[in-house]
Write a protein that holds these residues in place. Structure first.
Motif, PDB file in Angstrom:
ATOM      1  N   ASN A  63      48.855 -29.719   2.172  1.00 33.44           N
ATOM      2  CA  ASN A  63      48.745 -30.940   2.983  1.00 33.44           C
ATOM      3  C   ASN A  63      47.364 -31.043   3.631  1.00 33.44           C
ATOM      4  O   ASN A  63      47.164 -31.826   4.556  1.00 33.44           O
ATOM      5  CB  ASN A  63      49.844 -30.995   4.043  1.00 33.44           C
ATOM      6  N   GLN A  64      46.430 -30.232   3.124  1.00 31.81           N
ATOM      7  CA  GLN A  64      45.086 -30.208   3.703  1.00 31.81           C
ATOM      8  C   GLN A  64      44.001 -30.434   2.651  1.00 31.81           C
ATOM      9  O   GLN A  64      42.870 -29.981   2.812  1.00 31.81           O
ATOM     10  CB  GLN A  64      44.851 -28.880   4.427  1.00 31.81           C
ATOM     11  N   THR A  65      44.335 -31.140   1.576  1.00 33.78           N
ATOM     12  CA  THR A  65      43.344 -31.402   0.536  1.00 33.78           C
ATOM     13  C   THR A  65      42.319 -32.415   1.051  1.00 33.78           C
ATOM     14  O   THR A  65      42.662 -33.563   1.344  1.00 33.78           O
ATOM     15  CB  THR A  65      44.018 -31.950  -0.732  1.00 33.78           C
ATOM     16  N   ASP A  66      41.082 -31.987   1.173  1.00 24.97           N
ATOM     17  CA  ASP A  66      40.018 -32.833   1.720  1.00 24.97           C
ATOM     18  C   ASP A  66      39.371 -33.614   0.567  1.00 24.97           C
ATOM     19  O   ASP A  66      38.371 -33.187  -0.014  1.00 24.97           O
ATOM     20  CB  ASP A  66      38.991 -31.964   2.447  1.00 24.97           C
ATOM     21  N   ILE A  67      39.951 -34.759   0.256  1.00 25.10           N
ATOM     22  CA  ILE A  67      39.463 -35.576  -0.855  1.00 25.10           C
ATOM     23  C   ILE A  67      38.034 -36.047  -0.599  1.00 25.10           C
ATOM     24  O   ILE A  67      37.198 -36.064  -1.510  1.00 25.10           O
ATOM     25  CB  ILE A  67      40.394 -36.777  -1.084  1.00 25.10           C
ATOM     26  N   GLU A  68      37.749 -36.409   0.638  1.00 26.52           N
ATOM     27  CA  GLU A  68      36.406 -36.894   0.972  1.00 26.52           C
ATOM     28  C   GLU A  68      35.358 -35.821   0.721  1.00 26.52           C
ATOM     29  O   GLU A  68      34.269 -36.097   0.196  1.00 26.52           O
ATOM     30  CB  GLU A  68      36.361 -37.334   2.439  1.00 26.52           C
ATOM     31  N   PHE A  69      35.689 -34.564   1.059  1.00 29.80           N
ATOM     32  CA  PHE A  69      34.761 -33.460   0.800  1.00 29.80           C
ATOM     33  C   PHE A  69      34.496 -33.325  -0.693  1.00 29.80           C
ATOM     34  O   PHE A  69      33.346 -33.165  -1.125  1.00 29.80           O
ATOM     35  CB  PHE A  69      35.325 -32.157   1.352  1.00 29.80           C
ATOM     36  N   LEU A  70      35.557 -33.365  -1.515  1.00 26.93           N
ATOM     37  CA  LEU A  70      35.390 -33.209  -2.956  1.00 26.93           C
ATOM     38  C   LEU A  70      34.520 -34.309  -3.545  1.00 26.93           C
ATOM     39  O   LEU A  70      33.717 -34.065  -4.446  1.00 26.93           O
ATOM     40  CB  LEU A  70      36.756 -33.192  -3.644  1.00 26.93           C
ATOM     41  N   HIS A  71      34.652 -35.522  -3.032  1.00 29.57           N
ATOM     42  CA  HIS A  71      33.852 -36.641  -3.543  1.00 29.57           C
ATOM     43  C   HIS A  71      32.372 -36.465  -3.213  1.00 29.57           C
ATOM     44  O   HIS A  71      31.503 -36.864  -4.003  1.00 29.57           O
ATOM     45  CB  HIS A  71      34.369 -37.962  -2.969  1.00 29.57           C
ATOM     46  N   GLY A  72      32.073 -35.866  -2.076  1.00 23.93           N
ATOM     47  CA  GLY A  72      30.680 -35.742  -1.658  1.00 23.93           C
ATOM     48  C   GLY A  72      30.024 -34.430  -2.035  1.00 23.93           C
ATOM     49  O   GLY A  72      28.800 -34.315  -2.001  1.00 23.93           O
ATOM     50  N   ASN A  73      30.821 -33.438  -2.407  1.00 24.82           N
ATOM     51  CA  ASN A  73      30.299 -32.092  -2.634  1.00 24.82           C
ATOM     52  C   ASN A  73      29.539 -31.987  -3.950  1.00 24.82           C
ATOM     53  O   ASN A  73      30.043 -32.363  -5.008  1.00 24.82           O
ATOM     54  CB  ASN A  73      31.464 -31.095  -2.644  1.00 24.82           C
ATOM     55  N   ARG A  74      28.314 -31.445  -3.877  1.00 20.58           N
ATOM     56  CA  ARG A  74      27.541 -31.175  -5.088  1.00 20.58           C
ATOM     57  C   ARG A  74      26.865 -29.804  -5.020  1.00 20.58           C
ATOM     58  O   ARG A  74      26.074 -29.469  -5.899  1.00 20.58           O
ATOM     59  CB  ARG A  74      26.478 -32.250  -5.297  1.00 20.58           C
ATOM     60  N   THR A  75      27.174 -29.016  -4.005  1.00 23.42           N
ATOM     61  CA  THR A  75      26.486 -27.739  -3.834  1.00 23.42           C
ATOM     62  C   THR A  75      27.440 -26.550  -3.762  1.00 23.42           C
ATOM     63  O   THR A  75      27.107 -25.467  -4.242  1.00 23.42           O
ATOM     64  CB  THR A  75      25.617 -27.754  -2.565  1.00 23.42           C
ATOM     65  N   GLN A  76      28.616 -26.734  -3.158  1.00 16.69           N
ATOM     66  CA  GLN A  76      29.545 -25.633  -2.967  1.00 16.69           C
ATOM     67  C   GLN A  76      30.498 -25.513  -4.153  1.00 16.69           C
ATOM     68  O   GLN A  76      31.238 -26.446  -4.459  1.00 16.69           O
ATOM     69  CB  GLN A  76      30.372 -25.871  -1.689  1.00 16.69           C
ATOM     70  N   PRO A  77      30.501 -24.380  -4.874  1.00 16.14           N
ATOM     71  CA  PRO A  77      31.466 -24.211  -5.961  1.00 16.14           C
ATOM     72  C   PRO A  77      32.901 -24.206  -5.425  1.00 16.14           C
ATOM     73  O   PRO A  77      33.189 -23.571  -4.403  1.00 16.14           O
ATOM     74  CB  PRO A  77      31.103 -22.851  -6.559  1.00 16.14           C
ATOM     75  N   THR A  78      33.771 -24.908  -6.119  1.00 15.81           N
ATOM     76  CA  THR A  78      35.173 -24.994  -5.689  1.00 15.81           C
ATOM     77  C   THR A  78      36.099 -24.917  -6.898  1.00 15.81           C
ATOM     78  O   THR A  78      35.717 -25.252  -8.025  1.00 15.81           O
ATOM     79  CB  THR A  78      35.476 -26.307  -4.946  1.00 15.81           C
ATOM     80  N   ILE A  79      37.339 -24.487  -6.643  1.00 18.89           N
ATOM     81  CA  ILE A  79      38.425 -24.514  -7.617  1.00 18.89           C
ATOM     82  C   ILE A  79      39.632 -25.147  -6.955  1.00 18.89           C
ATOM     83  O   ILE A  79      40.064 -24.696  -5.886  1.00 18.89           O
ATOM     84  CB  ILE A  79      38.794 -23.095  -8.108  1.00 18.89           C
ATOM     85  N   THR A  80      40.183 -26.192  -7.572  1.00 20.78           N
ATOM     86  CA  THR A  80      41.370 -26.862  -7.045  1.00 20.78           C
ATOM     87  C   THR A  80      42.395 -26.961  -8.167  1.00 20.78           C
ATOM     88  O   THR A  80      42.097 -27.507  -9.237  1.00 20.78           O
ATOM     89  CB  THR A  80      41.035 -28.270  -6.521  1.00 20.78           C
ATOM     90  N   TRP A  81      43.602 -26.446  -7.900  1.00 18.03           N
ATOM     91  CA  TRP A  81      44.661 -26.497  -8.910  1.00 18.03           C
ATOM     92  C   TRP A  81      45.390 -27.832  -8.830  1.00 18.03           C
ATOM     93  O   TRP A  81      45.971 -28.171  -7.799  1.00 18.03           O
ATOM     94  CB  TRP A  81      45.638 -25.345  -8.705  1.00 18.03           C
ATOM     95  N   ILE A  82      45.348 -28.595  -9.913  1.00 20.87           N
ATOM     96  CA  ILE A  82      46.072 -29.862  -9.998  1.00 20.87           C
ATOM     97  C   ILE A  82      47.515 -29.610 -10.429  1.00 20.87           C
ATOM     98  O   ILE A  82      48.453 -30.261  -9.950  1.00 20.87           O
ATOM     99  CB  ILE A  82      45.396 -30.816 -11.004  1.00 20.87           C
ATOM    100  N   GLY A  83      47.714 -28.641 -11.312  1.00 12.44           N
ATOM    101  CA  GLY A  83      49.029 -28.292 -11.828  1.00 12.44           C
ATOM    102  C   GLY A  83      48.933 -27.842 -13.271  1.00 12.44           C
ATOM    103  O   GLY A  83      48.075 -28.284 -14.029  1.00 12.44           O
TER     104      GLY A  83
END
Length: 307
Positions: free
Chosen positions: A43-63
């Motif tokens: 319940n804490q998925t930061d969609i706005e962060f993902l849209h703006g992020n271009r520097t921090q490597p991330t992994i998000t499981w969709i399913g």
């Protein structure tokens, strides 16, 4: 002209007869399974962060085998499937991020052609104008569907996009979408190397346990290994194409990964194991081997892992 048929290392066969399939279906009708336990959604998925992020490597499981990965300034999706059902069965859990909320995608990585790993309606729903990196033999199907930015890969082929290196590596599996195209396209996993942050992600796709994992471990230094743990039961039927939870850990140790992230469970009812059984067996084997509990990261759906 006869179509090329692809094979596994050591020519390991995954062929099943109609009698095998009938035996499995008879057995599963008598097995009462409880699918009430599923992985929860963050319940804490930061969609706005993902849209703006271009520097921090991330992994998000969709399913299932669908991940949203940010590496080297590139937005990547693996095996995109936002489908509400798979064959006769409804999806067990909602996607971690709805397809309407996804950022623009630059790269789509496909491990193989099976429907639970390649859903063309989901691909059409992605924003952006991605490059589609697919196994050898699968390119013509993408072109027929109207996708132009398609590139086929053989095992150990690689491509540099911005500051991320993408390499296609072996797996032990098979491919099929129609009665006539069995093994006419290849299968494999992907290595995603962020050359800026020096982080490496291994996305296994689908695989049975095989010696190729050790070779992958020799070729790459893997920080995060995304490894399937579901669709293994009955093991007499599934064993050569899907690792069991215990074999998943063997594969993780073979590739010398630093952190294990399980996938390919708690989304679709593909075999006779349940999400609860897969996790219990995984955690029991992890404890039996006395592995560091901090190296096992069980993501919630939609959870953003900063790496």
């Amino acid at each position: 002209m006869r179509r090329k048929r692809f094979t596994n290392l050591n020519n390991v066969q995954n062929k099943k007869t109609w009698d095998h399939f009938v035996r499995w279906q008879k057995a599963r009708r008598t097995a009462a399974k409880d699918y009430s336990f599923v992985i929860s959604k963050s319940n804490q998925t930061d969609i706005e962060f993902l849209h703006g992020n271009r520097t921090q490597p991330t992994i998000t499981w969709i399913g299932h085998a669908t991940f949203f990965i940010q590496a080297g300034g590139v937005n990547i999706v693996t095996d995109p499937v936002w489908a509400n059902r798979m064959a006769m069965h409804r999806r067990l859990t909602l996607p971690g991020i709805s397809i309407m909320e996804m950022p623009e995608i630059e790269v789509v990585l496909i491990s193989h052609s099976h429907y639970d790993h390649l859903h063309f309606n989901s691909i059409r729903g992605l924003r952006g104008n991605p490059n589609y990196l697919v196994p050898e033999g699968l390119g013509p199907k993408f072109l027929r569907k109207g996708f132009k930015r398609v590139e086929e890969f053989k095992w150990w082929d690689h491509k540099l996009i911005n500051q991320v290196k993408l390499s296609f590596v072996p797996a032990q599996h098979w491919s099929k979408r129609t009665p006539w195209d069995t093994n006419t396209s290849h299968w494999g996993g992907w290595i995603i190397e962020d050359l800026v942050q020096e982080k490496t992600i291994y996305f296994m796709g689908d695989s049975g346990y095989f010696p190729g994992f050790k070779e992958i471990g020799k070729q790459f230094r893997i920080d995060y290994a995304l490894i399937p743990i579901g669709a293994y039961e009955p093991e007499w039927f599934m064993g050569r194409q899907h690792v069991s939870p215990e074999e998943a850990i063997r594969a993780f140790l073979d590739v010398q990964g630093e952190t294990f992230i399980p996938m390919h469970f708690s989304t679709f009812k593909l075999a006779d194991d349940t999400p609860w059984e897969a996790l219990v067996r995984l955690q029991a084997e992890w404890k039996r081997r006395e592995l560091d509990k901090n190296r096992l990261k069980i993501l919630k759906l939609g959870e953003i892992l900063l790496i």
